[in-house]
Motif scaffolding. Structure first.
Motif, short mmCIF file in Angstrom:
data_model
loop_
_atom_site.label_atom_id
_atom_site.label_comp_id
_atom_site.label_asym_id
_atom_site.label_seq_id
_atom_site.Cartn_x
_atom_site.Cartn_y
_atom_site.Cartn_z
N MET A 1 0.78 -1.05 0.14
CA MET A 1 0.10 0.01 -0.08
C MET A 1 0.80 1.38 0.04
O MET A 1 0.71 2.28 -0.67
CB MET A 1 -1.12 -0.07 1.24
N LEU A 2 1.89 1.12 0.75
CA LEU A 2 2.68 2.27 0.78
C LEU A 2 3.43 2.58 -0.44
O LEU A 2 3.77 3.79 -0.98
CB LEU A 2 3.76 2.18 1.89
N PHE B 1 -3.43 -1.20 17.06
CA PHE B 1 -4.32 -1.23 18.46
C PHE B 1 -4.88 -2.57 18.54
O PHE B 1 -4.97 -3.08 19.59
CB PHE B 1 -5.39 -0.15 18.12
N THR B 2 -4.99 -3.16 17.43
CA THR B 2 -5.71 -4.67 17.43
C THR B 2 -4.54 -5.71 17.89
O THR B 2 -5.04 -6.49 18.71
CB THR B 2 -6.42 -5.09 16.30
N GLY B 3 -3.30 -5.34 17.43
CA GLY B 3 -2.30 -6.10 17.86
C GLY B 3 -1.88 -5.93 19.41
O GLY B 3 -1.38 -7.08 19.94
N ARG B 4 -2.14 -4.99 19.83
CA ARG B 4 -1.83 -4.45 21.16
C ARG B 4 -2.71 -5.22 22.18
O ARG B 4 -2.48 -5.58 23.10
CB ARG B 4 -1.81 -3.00 21.34
N ILE C 1 -4.55 4.82 8.14
CA ILE C 1 -5.55 4.37 9.03
C ILE C 1 -5.46 2.71 9.36
O ILE C 1 -5.77 2.33 10.39
CB ILE C 1 -6.79 4.75 8.45
N LEU C 2 -4.99 2.18 8.18
CA LEU C 2 -5.00 0.60 8.41
C LEU C 2 -3.81 0.32 9.43
O LEU C 2 -3.83 -0.68 10.07
CB LEU C 2 -4.37 0.13 7.02
N PHE C 3 -2.61 1.14 9.29
CA PHE C 3 -1.54 0.96 10.34
C PHE C 3 -2.09 1.26 11.86
O PHE C 3 -1.88 0.43 12.64
CB PHE C 3 -0.25 2.00 10.03
N ALA D 1 -2.30 9.95 -4.32
CA ALA D 1 -1.19 9.70 -3.30
C ALA D 1 -1.58 10.01 -1.90
O ALA D 1 -1.55 9.19 -1.04
CB ALA D 1 0.00 10.32 -3.66
N LYS D 2 -2.48 11.37 -1.74
CA LYS D 2 -3.02 11.52 -0.59
C LYS D 2 -3.90 10.66 0.10
O LYS D 2 -4.14 10.20 1.06
CB LYS D 2 -3.65 13.06 -0.60
N ILE D 3 -4.83 10.16 -0.86
CA ILE D 3 -5.84 9.05 -0.27
C ILE D 3 -5.06 7.86 -0.06
O ILE D 3 -5.49 7.07 0.96
CB ILE D 3 -6.92 9.02 -1.53
N CYS D 4 -4.10 7.37 -0.75
CA CYS D 4 -3.55 6.22 -0.55
C CYS D 4 -2.87 6.17 0.91
O CYS D 4 -2.73 5.46 1.73
CB CYS D 4 -2.63 5.56 -1.51
#
Length: 53
Positions: free
Chosen positions: A1-2, A47-50, A40-42, A31-34
């Motif tokens: 994605m990056l 948070f879910t991994g934590r 957001i996905l990061f 590029a801004k949207i991506c």
């Protein structure tokens, strides 16, 4: 994605340098949207991994 974000950013910079303002604006917008989608996905994965640990 990056990598998509970096690709569209490079396309926008090249198009802006050559004077193609419409293409540069479109590529910069994509590029801004991506980038924000990647951010957001990061944060969600952070948070879910934590919580799972």
């Amino acid at each position: 994605m990056l990598s998509y974000t970096i690709t569209f950013l490079i396309v926008a910079l090249i198009a802006a340098a050559l004077g193609f303002t419409g293409i540069a604006g479109t590529a910069a917008g994509i590029a801004k949207i991506c980038f924000f989608l990647f951010l957001i996905l990061f944060l969600v994965s952070l948070f879910t991994g934590r919580r799972a640990a």
